[in-house]
Enzyme design. Structure first.
Site, mmCIF file in Angstrom:
data_model
loop_
_atom_site.group_PDB
_atom_site.id
_atom_site.type_symbol
_atom_site.label_atom_id
_atom_site.label_comp_id
_atom_site.label_asym_id
_atom_site.label_seq_id
_atom_site.Cartn_x
_atom_site.Cartn_y
_atom_site.Cartn_z
ATOM 1 N N LYS A 147 -8.403 -3.462 -10.608
ATOM 2 C CA LYS A 147 -9.310 -2.375 -10.232
ATOM 3 C C LYS A 147 -10.258 -2.037 -11.380
ATOM 4 O O LYS A 147 -11.443 -1.792 -11.159
ATOM 5 C CB LYS A 147 -8.513 -1.143 -9.804
ATOM 6 N N LYS A 162 -11.819 -12.846 1.482
ATOM 7 C CA LYS A 162 -10.923 -11.900 2.162
ATOM 8 C C LYS A 162 -11.747 -10.760 2.766
ATOM 9 O O LYS A 162 -12.628 -10.231 2.086
ATOM 10 C CB LYS A 162 -9.937 -11.344 1.127
ATOM 11 N N LYS A 193 -13.291 -3.849 2.664
ATOM 12 C CA LYS A 193 -14.431 -2.929 2.630
ATOM 13 C C LYS A 193 -15.144 -2.989 1.283
ATOM 14 O O LYS A 193 -16.331 -2.709 1.198
ATOM 15 C CB LYS A 193 -14.027 -1.504 3.002
HETATM 16 P P1 ADP Z 1 -9.565 -3.079 2.002
HETATM 17 O O1 ADP Z 1 -9.323 -4.402 1.308
HETATM 18 O O2 ADP Z 1 -10.593 -3.198 3.080
HETATM 19 O O3 ADP Z 1 -9.877 -1.973 1.011
HETATM 20 P P2 ADP Z 1 -6.959 -1.899 2.110
HETATM 21 O O4 ADP Z 1 -6.657 -2.415 0.761
HETATM 22 O O5 ADP Z 1 -7.166 -0.439 2.330
HETATM 23 O O6 ADP Z 1 -8.222 -2.705 2.717
HETATM 24 O O7 ADP Z 1 -5.821 -2.442 3.076
HETATM 25 C C1 ADP Z 1 -5.051 -1.684 3.955
HETATM 26 C C2 ADP Z 1 -4.000 -2.612 4.559
HETATM 27 O O8 ADP Z 1 -4.627 -3.671 5.318
HETATM 28 C C3 ADP Z 1 -3.165 -3.305 3.479
HETATM 29 O O9 ADP Z 1 -1.822 -3.278 3.887
HETATM 30 C C4 ADP Z 1 -3.701 -4.716 3.412
HETATM 31 O O10 ADP Z 1 -2.689 -5.665 3.092
HETATM 32 C C5 ADP Z 1 -4.228 -4.951 4.835
HETATM 33 N N1 ADP Z 1 -5.416 -5.818 4.763
HETATM 34 C C6 ADP Z 1 -6.612 -5.474 4.223
HETATM 35 N N2 ADP Z 1 -7.495 -6.488 4.307
HETATM 36 C C7 ADP Z 1 -6.840 -7.519 4.900
HETATM 37 C C8 ADP Z 1 -7.206 -8.866 5.241
HETATM 38 N N3 ADP Z 1 -8.424 -9.335 5.018
HETATM 39 N N4 ADP Z 1 -6.279 -9.642 5.817
HETATM 40 C C9 ADP Z 1 -5.023 -9.164 6.070
HETATM 41 N N5 ADP Z 1 -4.627 -7.919 5.766
HETATM 42 C C10 ADP Z 1 -5.501 -7.090 5.187
#
Ligand code: ADP
Ligand code: TRP
Length: 319
Positions: free
Chosen positions: A110, A190, A193
């Protein structure tokens, strides 16, 4: 058996979140006791606008209910509505070696991505440990990126039990859901957001369409055979299909004759179909209903948290 999980209300959810998180946790409902927490205190490490935080939290609760979270089968609540999280976090901080947190990769990632290196971000895993240990959770279903945080929670629980008494805190197990591969975004990285490559399932139809039409492809012409294994449109479309549907779609790609424009249109239509009833349900949900579910869930969570804290306060000498 108690299953617990948490998600940060830090933005608008996308189909990567849906297939990687929402769906699995909703599918788990009913088998064991299930707690699903929106970790708004964790979100404070990145969300700086109070209006955004309130909005994301409320919207995320709505998303879960729209996607099928049944409050009679599980508990949906806000972390900050249970003040014991921060109290336990402090107590756990006092048994947590600095080195344990210094090794946490998510902090380093981060900071590398440009987030401010504040104490909250550094201590994030201790708050997460408190989230889990407060409820005596046996199982925490997580994606691969969270395994280290669960290991840290286990270490902290062990250290606490060594110092204050065996069995005081339940040692949690991570349950890594193997079939959830990383879902690619519209650019092939991946879906996240943070990368601006998302397909948000509850956005306006035109936004979803624009995102889908913008998926990156190679430059093969309509008649050329296409490789479903490397095609992002196919990989995303396949998420919506059963095995037979996937096979049929793959054959169509391999045969040639389907241009990427049409492939994207087909995916868009299936996407609107797949999420159609959830979108309708979401539109019909009233804010007051959502708040009532959260209030009830948080009251139940506080009961459990209260019992754990009574034990913990006594054990460490605060009572
Ligand atoms: P972002 O990467 O969009 O910020 P988060 O980190 O808030 O998403 O993820 C929330 C949940 O969704 C987590 O448990 C994460 O493992 C799952 N997740 C996020 N992006 C993906 C992805 N591209 N494929 C599979 N699972 C995902
Ligand atoms: N750190 C988790 C994530 O970013 C969210 C989280 C906070 C969590 N507390 C939790 C997950 C407790 C599981 C259990 O995805």
């Amino acid at each position: 058996m108690r299953i617990l999980t948490g998600i940060q209300p830090s933005g608008t959810p996308h189909i990567g979140n849906y297939f990687g998180y929402f769906k699995q946790n909703i599918d788990l409902l009913g088998e064991e006791e299930n707690l699903l927490m929106m970790v708004d205190l964790h979100a404070l490490t990145t969300v700086q606008s109070p209006d955004d935080l309130r909005k994301y939290r409320q919207e995320l609760s709505k998303d879960f209910l729209a996607c099928g979270f049944d409050p009679s089968k599980g508990t949906l609540f806000f972390q900050s509505y249970v003040p014991e999280h921060t109290e336990l976090m402090w107590i756990l901080s006092c048994v947590t070696p600095m080195g344990l947190l210094e090794r946490a990769v998510s902090y380093k990632d981060k900071v590398k991505r440009g987030l401010e290196a504040n104490v909250g971000l550094f201590a994030y895993p201790v708050l997460q440990a408190a989230d889990i240990l407060l409820y005596g959770a046996d199982t925490v279903p997580v994606g691969k990126d969270q395994i280290q945080h669960i290991e840290i929670a286990r270490d902290i629980a062990q250290k606490f039990n060594n110092r204050y008494g065996d069995g005081l805190l339940t040692i949690p197990e991570a349950r890594v859901v193997p079939e959830v591969a990383v879902i690619p975004g519209t650019d092939g990285q991946k879906m996240s957001k943070s990368y601006g490559n998302v397909i948000p399932m509850f956005a306006e139809e035109s936004v979803i369409k624009k995102a889908i039409m913008g998926i990156v492809t190679d430059s093969k012409g309509v008649d050329e055979p296409k490789n479903p294994k490397t095609c992002i449109v196919y990989q995303l479309h396949a998420l919506l299909l059963d095995d037979a549907g996937k096979k049929e779609l793959a054959e169509t790609y391999k045969a040639g004759g389907l241009g990427y424009g049409d492939a994207k249109k087909n995916f868009f239509e299936d996407c609107m179909d797949y999420f159609g009833s959830m979108r309708k349900k979401r539109e019909a949900l009233k804010d007051a209903e959502v708040i009532a579910v959260i209030e009830e869930g948080s009251a139940y969570a506080r009961e459990i948290a209260h019992k754990t804290m009574e034990r913990v306060r006594k054990a460490v000498g605060l009572r």
